[in-house]
Design a protein around this motif. Structure first.
Motif, PDB file in Angstrom:
ATOM      1  N   SER A 149     -29.068 -18.074 -19.950  1.00  0.00           N
ATOM      2  CA  SER A 149     -27.774 -18.530 -20.465  1.00  0.00           C
ATOM      3  C   SER A 149     -27.127 -17.513 -21.405  1.00  0.00           C
ATOM      4  O   SER A 149     -25.958 -17.636 -21.734  1.00  0.00           O
ATOM      5  N   GLU A 150     -27.886 -16.496 -21.831  1.00  0.00           N
ATOM      6  CA  GLU A 150     -27.295 -15.474 -22.701  1.00  0.00           C
ATOM      7  C   GLU A 150     -26.800 -14.267 -21.909  1.00  0.00           C
ATOM      8  O   GLU A 150     -26.135 -13.398 -22.465  1.00  0.00           O
ATOM      9  N   ASP A 151     -27.130 -14.185 -20.615  1.00  0.00           N
ATOM     10  CA  ASP A 151     -26.703 -12.999 -19.874  1.00  0.00           C
ATOM     11  C   ASP A 151     -26.140 -13.319 -18.488  1.00  0.00           C
ATOM     12  O   ASP A 151     -24.944 -13.486 -18.334  1.00  0.00           O
ATOM     13  N   THR A 152     -26.982 -13.454 -17.482  1.00  0.00           N
ATOM     14  CA  THR A 152     -26.475 -13.526 -16.107  1.00  0.00           C
ATOM     15  C   THR A 152     -25.675 -14.786 -15.813  1.00  0.00           C
ATOM     16  O   THR A 152     -24.700 -14.728 -15.071  1.00  0.00           O
ATOM     17  N   THR A 153     -26.066 -15.930 -16.369  1.00  0.00           N
ATOM     18  CA  THR A 153     -25.322 -17.165 -16.090  1.00  0.00           C
ATOM     19  C   THR A 153     -24.234 -17.446 -17.127  1.00  0.00           C
ATOM     20  O   THR A 153     -23.479 -18.399 -16.986  1.00  0.00           O
ATOM     21  N   LEU A 154     -24.146 -16.610 -18.162  1.00  0.00           N
ATOM     22  CA  LEU A 154     -23.148 -16.835 -19.216  1.00  0.00           C
ATOM     23  C   LEU A 154     -21.703 -16.817 -18.689  1.00  0.00           C
ATOM     24  O   LEU A 154     -20.917 -17.701 -19.068  1.00  0.00           O
ATOM     25  N   PRO A 155     -21.320 -15.864 -17.833  1.00  0.00           N
ATOM     26  CA  PRO A 155     -19.931 -15.904 -17.330  1.00  0.00           C
ATOM     27  C   PRO A 155     -19.591 -17.215 -16.611  1.00  0.00           C
ATOM     28  O   PRO A 155     -18.488 -17.746 -16.770  1.00  0.00           O
ATOM     29  N   LEU A 156     -20.536 -17.742 -15.844  1.00  0.00           N
ATOM     30  CA  LEU A 156     -20.303 -19.018 -15.158  1.00  0.00           C
ATOM     31  C   LEU A 156     -20.194 -20.163 -16.161  1.00  0.00           C
ATOM     32  O   LEU A 156     -19.329 -21.042 -16.030  1.00  0.00           O
ATOM     33  N   LEU A 157     -21.045 -20.163 -17.177  1.00  0.00           N
ATOM     34  CA  LEU A 157     -20.977 -21.192 -18.219  1.00  0.00           C
ATOM     35  C   LEU A 157     -19.647 -21.119 -18.967  1.00  0.00           C
ATOM     36  O   LEU A 157     -19.047 -22.145 -19.282  1.00  0.00           O
ATOM     37  N   MET A 158     -19.166 -19.920 -19.225  1.00  0.00           N
ATOM     38  CA  MET A 158     -17.877 -19.758 -19.904  1.00  0.00           C
ATOM     39  C   MET A 158     -16.741 -20.312 -19.048  1.00  0.00           C
ATOM     40  O   MET A 158     -15.811 -20.929 -19.554  1.00  0.00           O
ATOM     41  N   ARG A 159     -16.825 -20.079 -17.740  1.00  0.00           N
ATOM     42  CA  ARG A 159     -15.781 -20.541 -16.834  1.00  0.00           C
ATOM     43  C   ARG A 159     -15.800 -22.062 -16.675  1.00  0.00           C
ATOM     44  O   ARG A 159     -14.758 -22.699 -16.558  1.00  0.00           O
ATOM     45  N   CYS A 160     -16.981 -22.674 -16.688  1.00  0.00           N
ATOM     46  CA  CYS A 160     -17.115 -24.106 -16.412  1.00  0.00           C
ATOM     47  C   CYS A 160     -17.096 -24.980 -17.660  1.00  0.00           C
ATOM     48  O   CYS A 160     -16.961 -26.200 -17.547  1.00  0.00           O
ATOM     49  N   THR A 161     -17.289 -24.377 -18.847  1.00  0.00           N
ATOM     50  CA  THR A 161     -17.374 -25.188 -20.062  1.00  0.00           C
ATOM     51  C   THR A 161     -16.322 -24.723 -21.072  1.00  0.00           C
ATOM     52  O   THR A 161     -15.177 -24.508 -20.718  1.00  0.00           O
ATOM     53  N   SER A 162     -16.715 -24.558 -22.314  1.00  0.00           N
ATOM     54  CA  SER A 162     -15.780 -24.155 -23.372  1.00  0.00           C
ATOM     55  C   SER A 162     -16.373 -22.999 -24.165  1.00  0.00           C
ATOM     56  O   SER A 162     -17.545 -22.644 -24.007  1.00  0.00           O
TER      57      SER A 162
END
Length: 198
Positions: free
Chosen positions: A157-170
């Motif tokens: 969640s701090e690197d590879t999946t972070l961009p997706l989390l930013m796009r889907c959450t806040s």
């Protein structure tokens, strides 16, 4: 990144099976250990360079550890479930899942601690966790809640999946995701070493 990891693994299998001599293969043991130290050093740099992590730690104190604690507990329960289903020792099942999605570190570390078979299993298990994170985060963020979407990603969640989390959450959830990734990444070597050194 995931594709590069899979291609690298396949190339390594081909080289180990058909191209490299046993003497050459034996040289990779010490190299993998030094690579592990470099990975840990890189994580330390990313933690130290991210000022938001320390700001959030001061802001939320112990409460910020609820998400990573839940992820670790859920992961351990999944390892115990695997132990009930497959014919493997409990320690090995826990070690494979407790890479928390960090396939590069868990694969190398478990190879050094418990052998190539378990290291390979950890690599594939944690790579699959990362792939499934990309598939499930949008659904979880939409149908459950934004903070829950951090759970599948674990250490990533701090690197590879972070961009997706930013796009889907806040933005606030993204900062929590970074903190969660840092905590989970720090826990991976601790948990794996505890399982095999105690």
């Amino acid at each position: 990144m995931v594709i590069a990891a899979i291609v690298s693994l396949i190339l390594g299998v081909v080289c180990g099976q058909w191209l490299f001599s046993p003497d050459l293969v034996s040289l990779f043991g010490p190299i993998s250990e030094y690579t592990l130290y470099i990975l840990m050093f890189a994580v330390g740099i990313s933690v130290g360079a991210n000022k938001q992590v320390f700001r959030r730690l001061r802001q939320y104190h112990v409460k910020i550890l609820i998400i990573p604690a839940g992820i670790v507990v859920g992961t351990v329960l999944a390892g115990f479930l695997c132990y009930l289903i497959v014919d493997m020792p409990l320690r090995d099942c826990l070690a494979v899942v407790c890479g928390l999605g960090w396939y590069s570190l868990s694969g190398v570390l478990l190879t050094n601690l418990a052998g190539a078979t378990l290291g390979t299993m950890a690599f594939f298990s944690n790579l699959l966790r990362e792939i499934l994170s990309f598939l499930t985060i949008p659904f979880i963020a939409k149908h459950l809640n934004h903070y829950t979407a951090i759970a599948p990603a674990a250490a990533t969640s701090e690197d590879t999946t972070l961009p997706l989390l930013m796009r889907c959450t806040s933005e606030d959830v993204a900062v929590m995701a970074v903190v969660n990734g840092v905590v989970c990444s720090a826990l991976v070597p601790v948990i794996l070493n505890l399982l095999y050194r105690v």
